[in-house]
Design a protein around this motif. Structure first.
Motif, short mmCIF file in Angstrom:
data_model
loop_
_atom_site.label_atom_id
_atom_site.label_comp_id
_atom_site.label_asym_id
_atom_site.label_seq_id
_atom_site.Cartn_x
_atom_site.Cartn_y
_atom_site.Cartn_z
N SER A 44 -16.94 41.85 33.00
CA SER A 44 -18.04 42.16 32.08
C SER A 44 -19.02 43.01 33.17
CB SER A 44 -18.75 40.94 31.54
OG SER A 44 -19.15 39.96 32.65
N ARG A 49 -23.68 44.79 31.04
CA ARG A 49 -24.18 43.76 30.21
C ARG A 49 -25.89 43.87 30.20
NH1 ARG A 49 -20.07 43.91 28.29
NH2 ARG A 49 -18.69 42.03 27.94
N THR A 51 -29.35 44.67 29.27
CA THR A 51 -29.93 44.94 27.99
C THR A 51 -31.03 46.34 27.88
OG1 THR A 51 -31.91 43.28 28.50
CG2 THR A 51 -30.02 42.46 27.06
N ASP A 83 -16.01 47.69 25.76
CA ASP A 83 -15.63 46.60 25.28
C ASP A 83 -16.71 46.10 23.98
OD1 ASP A 83 -17.85 45.34 26.47
OD2 ASP A 83 -16.85 43.76 27.27
N SER A 84 -16.57 45.14 23.36
CA SER A 84 -17.19 44.96 21.98
C SER A 84 -18.68 44.65 22.34
CB SER A 84 -16.70 43.99 21.09
OG SER A 84 -16.65 42.69 22.03
N THR A 85 -18.86 43.91 23.36
CA THR A 85 -20.20 43.70 23.75
C THR A 85 -21.23 44.89 24.17
OG1 THR A 85 -19.83 41.36 24.26
CG2 THR A 85 -21.97 42.22 25.03
N ALA A 88 -22.12 47.22 21.38
CA ALA A 88 -22.71 46.56 20.22
C ALA A 88 -24.00 47.18 19.92
CB ALA A 88 -22.72 45.10 20.20
N ARG A 92 -25.04 48.58 26.04
CA ARG A 92 -25.63 47.63 27.23
C ARG A 92 -25.64 48.66 28.52
NH1 ARG A 92 -25.75 42.15 27.13
NH2 ARG A 92 -26.01 41.55 24.75
N GLY A 121 -15.10 42.19 29.07
CA GLY A 121 -15.89 40.69 29.47
C GLY A 121 -14.63 39.65 29.35
N SER A 122 -15.06 38.69 30.41
CA SER A 122 -14.57 37.36 30.41
C SER A 122 -12.92 37.67 30.85
CB SER A 122 -14.45 36.42 28.74
OG SER A 122 -15.69 36.23 28.40
N HIS A 256 -24.66 37.72 35.33
CA HIS A 256 -24.76 39.39 34.95
C HIS A 256 -25.89 39.98 35.78
CE1 HIS A 256 -22.11 37.46 31.46
NE2 HIS A 256 -21.38 38.59 31.87
#
Length: 282
Positions: A44, A49, A51, A83-85, A88, A92, A121-122, A256
């Motif tokens: 990630s 990540r 904001t 990736d999805s995060t 979104a 990010r 991520g992960s 992060h």
């Protein structure tokens, strides 16, 4: 105003006159004819990540980023992750834009940047990034598609670096040092098989958790990363300042990086990438 024939090419005086004449290269830099490719692999931290998005501003045509969702190569700005995060909402922040801008500035615009961010991520090096793992297979597709799109647009890639930043999730599942190191070297080998030569590999030293979790596991993962840099040809650390990320105020949570950390890492990445990866072929 007219540019004097007596001025040396791209001197400050010439650039000022070029701007006053409303000519091309409004940022005052040389025309960009080739691009340095940065391929990011890992967890990630890589995808991004923060904001807060990067404030690195890049002129049109000088930097590009691969967008998996649309299969396109577009202007380099956050989010660079796929990736999805990372994608979104408004996205990010990552270190990608700063790395690209650093390359552009170091070459006075002569070399642009392409970021292909395959971080997920992960993910762990023992599963997602193993041979046949989802992270690895998707990354291969990202890289192939990005190269094709650059070629279709007649944008030449001359220089490449591959960054691998992974270890936090492996620490959290207590992956042993020996297993982690072997898996890391295997990933490097597969990357180099893809290129057909010892393409430069850049490792980001895994940071300790801000809350002190998994301290023993992080320490042996850091040891493994340092050993790989010493033992495997053409592998280098991007920076080891991440070892002091907490002291530097680089965390947004227990693990992060915030955008302050991303900007510092990106600047170091741009310098190292250009230094060791210039002239590399794809």
């Amino acid at each position: 105003f007219e540019i004097s024939a007596e001025l040396e090419p791209n001197t400050l005086a010439e650039r000022v006159l070029r701007l006053e004449n409303g000519e091309a290269n409004s940022d005052g830099l040389l025309p960009t004819h080739t691009f340095h490719a940065l391929w990011f692999l890992g967890e990630s931290h890589v995808a991004g990540r923060s904001t807060t998005l990067s404030d690195a501003e890049i002129s049109e045509g000088r930097g590009f980023v691969y967008r998996r969702a649309t299969g396109t190569v577009t202007h380099l700005q956050d989010p660079t992750g796929n990736d999805s995060t990372a994608i979104a909402g408004d996205g990010r922040g990552s270190w990608g834009p700063r790395a690209g801008k650093t390359i552009i500035e170091m070459t006075n615009g002569a070399i642009g940047a392409l970021v292909v961010n395959s971080g997920v991520g992960s993910s762990t090096i023992v599963s997602h990034w193993a041979d046949g793992g989802g992270g690895w297979t998707t990354a291969l597709s990202d890289w192939a598609d990005a190269k094709d799109k650059m070629a279709i647009a007649h944008r030449a890639i001359c220089g490449v670096s591959v960054m691998i930043a992974i270890g936090s999730n492996d620490a959290s599942i207590s992956t042993s040092k020996a297993v982690f190191k072997a898996a890391y070297i295997d990933l490097i080998s597969r990357v180099r098989t893809e290129f057909g030569y010892n393409v430069p590999i850049l490792i980001l030293l895994t940071a300790s958790f801000a809350n002190g979790d998994y301290a023993t596991e992080v320490a042996y993962i850091q040891d493994a990363q340092r050993e790989i840099c010493k033992e495997v040809a053409n592998v280098r650390l991007v920076t080891n300042a991440t070892e002091y990320a907490g002291e530097k105020g680089w965390f947004m949570d227990s693990v992060h990086f915030n955008q302050l950390g991303n900007e510092a890492i990106g600047a170091a990445l741009g310098v190292t990438s250009l230094t060791v990866g210039s002239g590399g072929i794809v």
